[in-house]
Design an enzyme around this catalytic site. Structure first.
Site, short mmCIF file in Angstrom:
data_model
loop_
_atom_site.label_atom_id
_atom_site.label_comp_id
_atom_site.label_asym_id
_atom_site.label_seq_id
_atom_site.Cartn_x
_atom_site.Cartn_y
_atom_site.Cartn_z
CG ASP A 130 18.97 -9.84 48.73
OD1 ASP A 130 19.31 -9.63 47.63
OD2 ASP A 130 19.77 -9.93 49.63
CE LYS A 189 26.17 -5.90 49.76
NZ LYS A 189 26.94 -5.20 48.93
CE1 TYR A 222 23.93 -7.10 42.90
CE2 TYR A 222 22.98 -7.26 40.76
CZ TYR A 222 24.17 -7.38 41.37
OH TYR A 222 25.22 -8.14 41.21
P1 KE4 Z 1 27.33 -10.29 46.26
O1 KE4 Z 1 27.44 -11.49 45.34
O2 KE4 Z 1 27.97 -8.96 45.43
O3 KE4 Z 1 28.17 -10.71 47.57
O4 KE4 Z 1 26.13 -9.89 46.69
C1 KE4 Z 1 25.03 -9.64 45.63
C2 KE4 Z 1 23.84 -9.04 46.35
C3 KE4 Z 1 22.72 -9.47 46.66
N1 KE4 Z 1 21.40 -8.82 47.58
C4 KE4 Z 1 21.97 -7.56 47.85
C5 KE4 Z 1 20.64 -6.57 48.40
C6 KE4 Z 1 22.91 -6.85 47.38
O5 KE4 Z 1 23.14 -5.22 47.69
C7 KE4 Z 1 24.11 -7.35 46.49
C8 KE4 Z 1 25.38 -6.79 46.26
N2 KE4 Z 1 25.47 -5.20 46.19
C9 KE4 Z 1 26.12 -4.63 45.59
C10 KE4 Z 1 26.06 -2.95 45.87
N3 KE4 Z 1 24.93 -2.56 45.42
C11 KE4 Z 1 27.71 -5.16 45.71
C12 KE4 Z 1 28.62 -4.32 45.09
C13 KE4 Z 1 29.32 -4.82 43.54
O6 KE4 Z 1 28.22 -5.41 42.84
O7 KE4 Z 1 30.21 -4.81 43.28
#
Ligand code: KE4
Length: 434
Positions: A238, A266, A143
């Site tokens: 990523d 994060k 993801y």
């Molecule tokens: P954000 O747009 O949510 O800040 O980041 C997206 C993203 C990109 N790349 C990786 C490897 C990620 O894990 C994420 C976001 N992770 C999720 C949890 N698996 C965020 C939690 C959520 O979607 O509320």
């Protein structure tokens, strides 16, 4: 003023889709409605109903130094006293850029954005501009945020909610997204050969965290590096989740593989909205206004967010931090493995640094298909039993648990006592006694 989570959730669902501002918070995969948080401190989180939990979500990764850390709060307060946003450059953005570039040597230049999604979306645009190619290759179960072209066979909430993919993604986007199997370099080679000279970038979680934690097998990341070098493809790590979590320099430090671009998020915001993408100067100098690749953001490099990020990285770069994180995380993960064995519950735990997942299956779990073999009913039973014993784990089999520096001996004792009770509960249910 609402006094209970149920009241808040009922009202929120009227005004906010699903009552939450991000799907993974809905707790639907564990058969309950979400509880609402009042506050958090260190490793503990407190809901509006008076419950206290040891927190292993940590805002899905950012809170690695603990919630409401004095140094982070002080930095935010000091910044806020000078104003909250200017729409003009500040020295703090340079400081955070210097810290990121020092921590991650492959990043020669970096652009701050407001989320991990913005970081990956922008890095892909840059790779397409640099190569003149349209296609991107991603891995099933990884993801990278909710950018249209990446919501194909995604992990995290897409898997948790059992959504094959997302409606609203134009067919053209999906056509330009090529899929391969994580940890299967032959599947990547086959796609690169099938789409010769068409793939702009391979984007990968160098330690996968969105199908649950899946480490790269030996040779996988090097194989991607070699394939990208041979085919003129931009390799994008990523590290939104793994960055500053599995090592101060991220997975690329841990596995000694150098990507062309890196996406971060994060941890570098310390709980405030920060994302970043960066890498080779040759690439990054194509980003506006230095070059023609447009990308912008009203609040990018926001003074409060950069202050929180700087304070967080300042804590993390102190000697011994990652040894401490390793010890804490090993004690938790090993404790889960022992507790499940003692209870006679079959599980398989994957851990890299301060991120781990306990899969309810025999394992190994090396890719998305493996992960989906897990017994999500048993996971849900375990999750709810852990919550009943005061431990808040990510409410999905397909997410990572995040130990942090604030998980002290008392927290670990509570956690492992809860695990013993929770696995015993799972066993009873599995034996039809529960
Ligand atoms: P954000 O747009 O949510 O800040 O980041 C997206 C993203 C990109 N790349 C990786 C490897 C990620 O894990 C994420 C976001 N992770 C999720 C949890 N698996 C965020 C939690 C959520 O979607 O509320």
């Amino acid at each position: 003023m609402f006094s209970h989570s149920e009241d808040l959730f009922t009202k929120s669902r009227e005004l906010i889709p699903g009552g939450v501002n991000s799907p993974v918070r809905a707790m639907s995969a564990v058969g309950r409605s979400p509880f609402f948080i009042d506050r958090a401190k260190g490793a503990r989180i407190y809901d509006v109903d008076g419950h206290t939990y040891i927190d292993y979500i940590g805002s899905w990764g950012p809170m690695i130094v603990g919630h409401a850390h004095e140094e982070v709060l002080e930095a935010i307060g000091r910044a806020a006293a000078h104003g909250t946003s200017f729409g003009a450059p500040t020295a703090a953005e340079l400081t955070l850029a210097e810290m990121v570039c020092e921590a991650v040597p492959s990043i020669e230049m970096v652009r701050l954005v407001n989320s991990g999604t913005e970081a990956t979306m922008s890095a892909l645009r840059l790779a397409r501009a640099h190569t003149g190619r349209d296609k991107i290759l991603k891995f099933e179960g990884c993801y990278h945020g909710h950018f249209d072209g990446l919501l194909v066979a995604a992990g995290s909430g897409v898997t948790t909610l059992g959504m094959p993919d997302s409606p609203g993604v134009p067919a053209d986007f999906a056509r330009n997204t090529v899929l391969a199997r994580y940890n299967d370099i032959d599947s990547v080679r086959a796609q690169v050969e099938a789409h010769k000279d068409e793939i702009a970038a391979i984007i990968v979680e160098p330690v996968a965290g969105n199908m649950g934690v899946v480490p790269p097998v030996a040779g996988f990341l090097q194989g991607l590096r070699d394939l990208c070098d041979a085919a003129g493809i931009v390799l994008i790590f990523d590290e939104v989740m793994s960055g500053f979590r599995v090592a101060y320099g991220g997975a690329q430090e841990r596995y000694a593989i150098t990507p062309d671009l890196t996406c971060l998020g994060k941890v570098i915001g310390g709980g405030l909205p920060v994302g970043a993408y960066g890498g080779k100067r040759e690439l990054m100098e194509k980003v506006a206004p230095a070059g023609p690749v447009y990308q912008a953001g009203t609040l990018s490099g926001n003074p409060l967010a950069t202050a929180a990020g700087i304070a967080t990285l300042d804590i993390l770069r102190r000697p011994g931090t990652y040894d401490e994180l390793e010890q804490i995380s090993d004690r938790v993960a090993t404790g889960f493995m022992q507790a499940s064995a003692d209870a006679g519950v079959i599980t398989h735990t994957n851990r890299v640094g301060a991120m781990f997942s306990t899969f309810f299956q025999t394992g190994p779990v090396a890719n998305y298909d493996d992960a989906k073999e897990s017994d999500t009913t048993a996971f849900s039973c375990f999750w709810n039993a852990m919550l009943a014993h005061g431990v808040f784990l990510p409410p999905s089999q397909f997410e990572a648990a995040f130990p942090g520096l604030a998980h002290d001996d008392e927290c670990l004792e509570i956690t492992l006592n809860a695990a013993n009770a929770a696995f015993a509960e799972v066993r009873k249910v599995q034996q039809g006694e529960g």
